[in-house]
Design a protein around this motif. Structure first.
Motif, mmCIF file in Angstrom:
data_model
loop_
_atom_site.group_PDB
_atom_site.id
_atom_site.type_symbol
_atom_site.label_atom_id
_atom_site.label_comp_id
_atom_site.label_asym_id
_atom_site.label_seq_id
_atom_site.Cartn_x
_atom_site.Cartn_y
_atom_site.Cartn_z
ATOM 1 N N PRO A 95 -29.018 2.377 -15.589
ATOM 2 C CA PRO A 95 -27.935 1.393 -15.470
ATOM 3 C C PRO A 95 -27.260 1.065 -16.806
ATOM 4 O O PRO A 95 -26.044 0.864 -16.865
ATOM 5 N N THR A 96 -28.037 1.036 -17.885
ATOM 6 C CA THR A 96 -27.463 0.759 -19.203
ATOM 7 C C THR A 96 -26.554 1.890 -19.645
ATOM 8 O O THR A 96 -25.447 1.663 -20.150
ATOM 9 N N SER A 120 -25.006 3.909 -17.669
ATOM 10 C CA SER A 120 -23.830 3.831 -16.799
ATOM 11 C C SER A 120 -22.833 2.787 -17.300
ATOM 12 O O SER A 120 -21.617 2.999 -17.224
ATOM 13 N N LYS A 121 -23.333 1.679 -17.818
ATOM 14 C CA LYS A 121 -22.439 0.650 -18.375
ATOM 15 C C LYS A 121 -21.692 1.190 -19.594
ATOM 16 O O LYS A 121 -20.491 0.962 -19.753
ATOM 17 N N HIS A 122 -22.408 1.918 -20.454
ATOM 18 C CA HIS A 122 -21.759 2.532 -21.621
ATOM 19 C C HIS A 122 -20.703 3.544 -21.168
ATOM 20 O O HIS A 122 -19.605 3.600 -21.732
ATOM 21 N N LYS A 160 -19.021 3.524 -18.435
ATOM 22 C CA LYS A 160 -17.874 2.810 -17.875
ATOM 23 C C LYS A 160 -16.905 2.401 -18.988
ATOM 24 O O LYS A 160 -15.689 2.532 -18.857
ATOM 25 N N ARG A 170 -22.679 4.866 -27.738
ATOM 26 C CA ARG A 170 -21.548 5.565 -27.126
ATOM 27 C C ARG A 170 -21.105 6.747 -27.984
ATOM 28 O O ARG A 170 -20.728 7.802 -27.467
#
Length: 115
Positions: free
Chosen positions: A49-50, A52-54, A56, A23
Motif C-alpha cells: 500500500p505504501t 502504491s501511494k508513492h 499514485k 520515488r
C-alpha cells in the motif's frame, strides 16, 4: 504532458514527486524497464500500500503510467515530464554559467595580485 509548455502546477507536481528519495529510487528502477508493483516493493522494503501511494504521486506528476497486460498492471517510466523539468532547469543555466565565469575571472585576478 503533450504540450511543450509546462505550467507552474505541473512543475510543482514533478518536483514534488522527485523530492522523495523512495520515488526517485522507483524511477531509477523503472528506467531499466517496466515493472510490477510487487517488483517495486521488494527493494524498497515498504509495504505494497505504501508503494502504491508513492506510485499514485508519480502518476499524478505524469512520471509513470500503468498499463494492462493479462492479470498485471505493469508500471512504466514516462520521460516527457523529466524532459520538461530539465528544460525548466536549463533555462537558468546561463545564470550559473555566467556566475561561474565571473568567479573564475575573479580568482584569476587574485592569482595575478599574489605574484
Amino acid at each position: 504532458m503533450e504540450s511543450d509548455i509546462v505550467t507552474a502546477e505541473q512543475l510543482d507536481r514533478i518536483f514534488g514527486a522527485l523530492a522523495d528519495p523512495t520515488r526517485r529510487a522507483m524511477l531509477a528502477q523503472l528506467a531499466h524497464g517496466e515493472s510490477t508493483v510487487n517488483a517495486l516493493v521488494e527493494p524498497s522494503g515498504l509495504s505494497q500500500p505504501t508503494v502504491s501511494k508513492h506510485l499514485k504521486i508519480l502518476e499524478q506528476a505524469g512520471l509513470v503510467s500503468r498499463g494492462r497486460a493479462a492479470q498485471t498492471r505493469p508500471v512504466r517510466l514516462e520521460a516527457a515530464p523529466l524532459e520538461a523539468a530539465a528544460r525548466w532547469i536549463d533555462h537558468y543555466k546561463a545564470f550559473w554559467t555566467t556566475s561561474y565565469d565571473r568567479l573564475d575571472t575573479y580568482l584569476q585576478d587574485l592569482k595575478g595580485e599574489d605574484i
